[in-house]
Design an enzyme around this catalytic site. Structure first.
Site, PDB file in Angstrom:
ATOM      1  N   GLU A 133       0.833  -1.203   0.000  1.00 57.33           N
ATOM      2  CA  GLU A 133       0.000   0.000   0.000  1.00 57.33           C
ATOM      3  C   GLU A 133       0.871   1.258   0.000  1.00 57.33           C
ATOM      4  O   GLU A 133       0.605   2.216  -0.726  1.00 57.33           O
ATOM      5  CB  GLU A 133      -0.938   0.026   1.217  1.00 57.33           C
ATOM      6  CG  GLU A 133      -2.101  -0.962   1.148  1.00 57.33           C
ATOM      7  CD  GLU A 133      -1.738  -2.354   1.619  1.00 57.33           C
ATOM      8  OE1 GLU A 133      -0.534  -2.608   1.919  1.00 57.33           O
ATOM      9  OE2 GLU A 133      -2.645  -3.214   1.685  1.00 57.33           O
ATOM     10  N   GLU A 146     -16.199   1.642 -12.223  1.00 57.50           N
ATOM     11  CA  GLU A 146     -16.241   0.609 -13.267  1.00 57.50           C
ATOM     12  C   GLU A 146     -16.983  -0.577 -12.695  1.00 57.50           C
ATOM     13  O   GLU A 146     -16.636  -1.079 -11.621  1.00 57.50           O
ATOM     14  CB  GLU A 146     -14.824   0.180 -13.685  1.00 57.50           C
ATOM     15  CG  GLU A 146     -14.852  -0.924 -14.736  1.00 57.50           C
ATOM     16  CD  GLU A 146     -13.484  -1.519 -15.053  1.00 57.50           C
ATOM     17  OE1 GLU A 146     -12.505  -0.759 -15.202  1.00 57.50           O
ATOM     18  OE2 GLU A 146     -13.414  -2.755 -15.159  1.00 57.50           O
TER      19      GLU A 146
END
Ligand SMILES: *[C@@H]1O[C@H](CO)[C@@H](O)[C@H](O)[C@H]1NC(C)=O
Ligand SMILES: *[C@@H]1O[C@H](CO)[C@@H](O)[C@H](O)[C@H]1NC(C)=O
Ligand SMILES: *[C@@H]1O[C@H](CO)[C@@H](O)[C@H](O)[C@H]1NC(C)=O
Ligand SMILES: *[C@@H]1O[C@H](CO)[C@@H](O)[C@H](O)[C@H]1NC(C)=O
Ligand SMILES: *[C@@H]1O[C@H](CO)[C@@H](O)[C@H](O)[C@H]1NC(C)=O
Ligand SMILES: *[C@@H]1O[C@H](CO)[C@@H](O)[C@H](O)[C@H]1NC(C)=O
Ligand SMILES: *[C@@H]1O[C@H](CO)[C@@H](O)[C@H](O)[C@H]1NC(C)=O
Ligand SMILES: *[C@@H]1O[C@H](CO)[C@@H](O)[C@H](O)[C@H]1NC(C)=O
Ligand SMILES: *[C@@H]1O[C@H](CO)[C@@H](O)[C@H](O)[C@H]1NC(C)=O
Length: 539
Positions: free
Chosen positions: A200, A321
């Protein structure tokens, strides 16, 4: 004549089938006011995500603008007062390397071993950005490449900024995006683009480095777009909620430290095209399946909202999306009227849950696409069944341009997973009701499972709030059956390509213009043929 005989047939089917079809004896109560958790959409809500490599097909260029696509976008704009927001991105956004000397829009090489559906080696030139100039009054999210980490690709990213911003100046730019689904960079089926120890913090560092570099390039090329107010991103555009990067950790690592994220964008697919056991009835025409899928997103948005003040992005949460089955959908499922009904339930469940915008993903030849923008040797140019679901959602939400009169959307629980209902309120008053009936009914000749019994009609009884009384218009989303891939209409209109290039064409063989009467006791009875949806307009 056709209308008369169809009406007669419908009446007959109604009478014969109601007796032995599911019937909710208890009237379902509709709340007087939006409940406290009601969802409110952003404007626009109905939006698209267009595969980066397919965008020139969808939009065309200045010499050949794709007017068919534009007509379909305008149809949705006519319902909500604003055209869909177009995100240009997807897997191919991270393959596209910009080369300012290339004199065509896009050169792509398909490697069937990686994907038969899109190129995985892509070069784009300045002409690519001309596709942003073809659709009037349309706003965009442009997806920059983060995936390719070599020096040519990185230089290409910075070189592309001037071309992208010139094309999007003057009100066409909504937001930028950098990288598609970076939570799959280490594990992508098309080949990993980051080492196993990339975490991350590595992603945050890269994202910050390149968004700052893009801004520097923007300050030179388009300073008017480099302001704090306009330099904004969709992020992090993760594929899911439990892949190799954790979205919560990503924000704990301070992804938004430059305060240039406008919207939390997440991606969602109900299941996959080749996942064993996936069926139309069990996976898509199944409200419980949609609820379970979206629960993961709601968990994420809740956890983000609970972060400490300085790390809490406190931003709208959307699906940047999404579609039915990942890997571009499955024929016989994702392209059918059953998937159309799924799309309506899915989008409205999102609104009702405060997922405030949904970008339905599409690409050339994709099985779940709302329309095919060009003729290819795989798929005929045309309006596909899922588009009519987008229309129904737009019709249900109505005008979104007046921020003081946005609809509040509430789910009305129904007993079966094969049905769903929602109501909307505008200015605190009941505005619309939709019932989505999702029991499969097969009709198409040639299908091995054509149902040889008359199409059952399900009766739904509602108890409306006090004071709602009168005659109200009914609009139907119809097709011959859940397996139909053509012949779909909304409120009697077809938007098919072959009729008038995607403009609305009234069909004379479909029932429309019906009304329902609600008496003083506020009882509403609706008859809904299996595998169809109906909207009642109270305002
Ligand atoms: C960019 O495109 C030009 C023209 O096609 C080509 O000559 C050049 O080698 C390309 N540059 C790179 C880095 O691929
Ligand atoms: C760049 O990507 C390759 C895989 O394509 C990977 O092996 C390499 O470590 C990456 N470099 C950095 C700096 O992330
Ligand atoms: C509907 O979806 C739920 C949740 O995924 C699942 O448990 C159930 O089995 C599905 N129904 C059918 C008929 O497959
Ligand atoms: C919620 O998200 C967290 C963090 O991503 C994860 O650990 C947890 O399993 C999720 N819970 C549910 C119910 O999805
Ligand atoms: C279909 O079109 C593609 C590119 O447009 C071409 O490469 C391919 O050979 C064609 N396939 C057939 C079967 O004609
Ligand atoms: C019908 O069944 C045959 C034989 O089992 C199969 O080959 C064909 O694909 C099926 N067609 C459809 C539309 O499901
Ligand atoms: C509809 O047809 C599909 C195959 O295309 C079949 O799996 C399904 O069971 C049929 N549904 C009904 C209600 O007969
Ligand atoms: C739908 O059903 C009607 C009436 O049976 C038929 O005339 C029509 O061809 C069907 N449409 C499609 C697309 O199958
Ligand atoms: C209505 O007519 C159109 C055009 O002939 C056809 O495609 C469609 O299936 C028909 N619909 C019904 C319900 O008969």
């Amino acid at each position: 004549m056709a209308t008369l005989s169809l009406l007669a047939l419908l009446a007959l089917v109604t009478r014969t089938s109601i007796a032995n079809s599911p019937h909710h004896s208890q009237a379902v109560p509709i709340p007087r006011d939006p409940t406290s958790g009601a969802g409110v959409p952003l404007q626009p809500f109905v939006s698209y995500s267009i595969e980066f490599s397919s965008f020139p097909d969808f939009a065309g260029d200045l010499a050949n603008p794709n007017t068919f696509s534009n007509n379909l976008l305008n149809n949705l704009g006519a319902f909500t007062g604003i055209k869909p927001l177009i995100r240009v991105g997807g897997n191919t956004q991270d393959y596209a390397v910009f080369n300012k000397s290339l004199d065509t829009a896009l050169v792509g090489i398909v490697d069937p071993a990686k994907s038969p559906d899109y190129p995985t080696t892509i070069t784009i030139g300045p002409k690519y950005f001309e596709s942003y100039l073809t659709w009037p009054n349309t706003r965009y999210v442009h997806g920059f490449n983060l995936g390719r980490n070599g020096s040519v690709a990185r230089q290409g990213l910075i070189d592309s900024v001037a071309y992208a911003c010139k094309a999007l100046e003057g009100g066409k730019l909504a937001f930028w995006e950098l990288g598609n689904e970076p939570d799959l960079f280490k594990t992508s089926a098309q080949g990993p683009v980051r080492p196993a120890n990339w975490n991350e913090q590595s992603y945050v560092d890269e994202w910050l480095y390149w968004t700052r570099a893009i801004r520097t390039a923007l300050e030179k090329a388009c300073p008017d777009l480099a302001t704090d107010e306009l330099y904004k991103f969709y992020a992090p555009s993760f594929a899911g909620t439990s892949n190799s990067l954790n979205p919560i950790t990503t924000f704990e690592d301070d992804l938004d430290q430059d305060k240039d994220i406008a919207i939390i964008s997440s991606h969602n697919y109900i299941s996959g095209a080749t996942v064993p056991g996936v069926t139309l009835q069990g996976t898509l025409m199944n409200h419980t399946s949609t609820v379970a899928s979206i629960a993961k997103q709601l968990n994420e948005s809740r956890l983000l909202a609970a972060l400490p003040h300085d790390l809490n992005p406190d931003l709208p949460f959307i699906l940047g999306e999404t579609n039915s089955l990942y890997n571009q959908g499955r024929p016989g499922l994702s392209n059918t009227f059953g998937a159309t009904l799924w799309g309506v339930d899915f989008n409205l469940w999102c609104v009702a849950s405060n997922i405030q915008r949904v970008h339905m993903h599409q690409g050339t030849n994709y099985r779940y696409q709302s329309w095919q923008p060009v003729e290819t040797n795989i798929t005929a140019k045309g309006t596909k069944a899922p588009y009519y679901g987008n229309v129904a959602v737009a019709a249900f939400l109505g005008d979104l341009t007046n921020s003081a009169k946005l609809p509040s959307v509430v789910n009305i629980p129904l007993p079966s997973e094969r049905e769903a209902a929602y109501v909307s309120y505008v200015s605190g008053k009941l505005a619309k009701l939709i019932v989505i009936q999702m029991e499969e009914y097969n009709t198409t000749a040639g299908n091995n499972f054509t149902n040889d019994y008359p199409r059952p009609v399900v009766q739904y009884d509602f108890q409306l709030p006090r004071g709602v009384q009168g005659k109200y218009a009914v609009e139907r989303l119809s097709a011959n059956g859940s397996d139909a891939i053509t012949g779909v209409t909304y409120d009697g209109y077809s938007y098919n390509y072959e009729l008038n290039n995607g403009l609305p064409v009234l069909q004379n063989n479909v029932t429309r213009g019906q009304t329902v009467k609600v008496g003083r006791r506020g009882k509403l009875s609706l008859e809904v043929p299996r595998s169809s949806a109906v909207i009642v307009c109270f305002q």
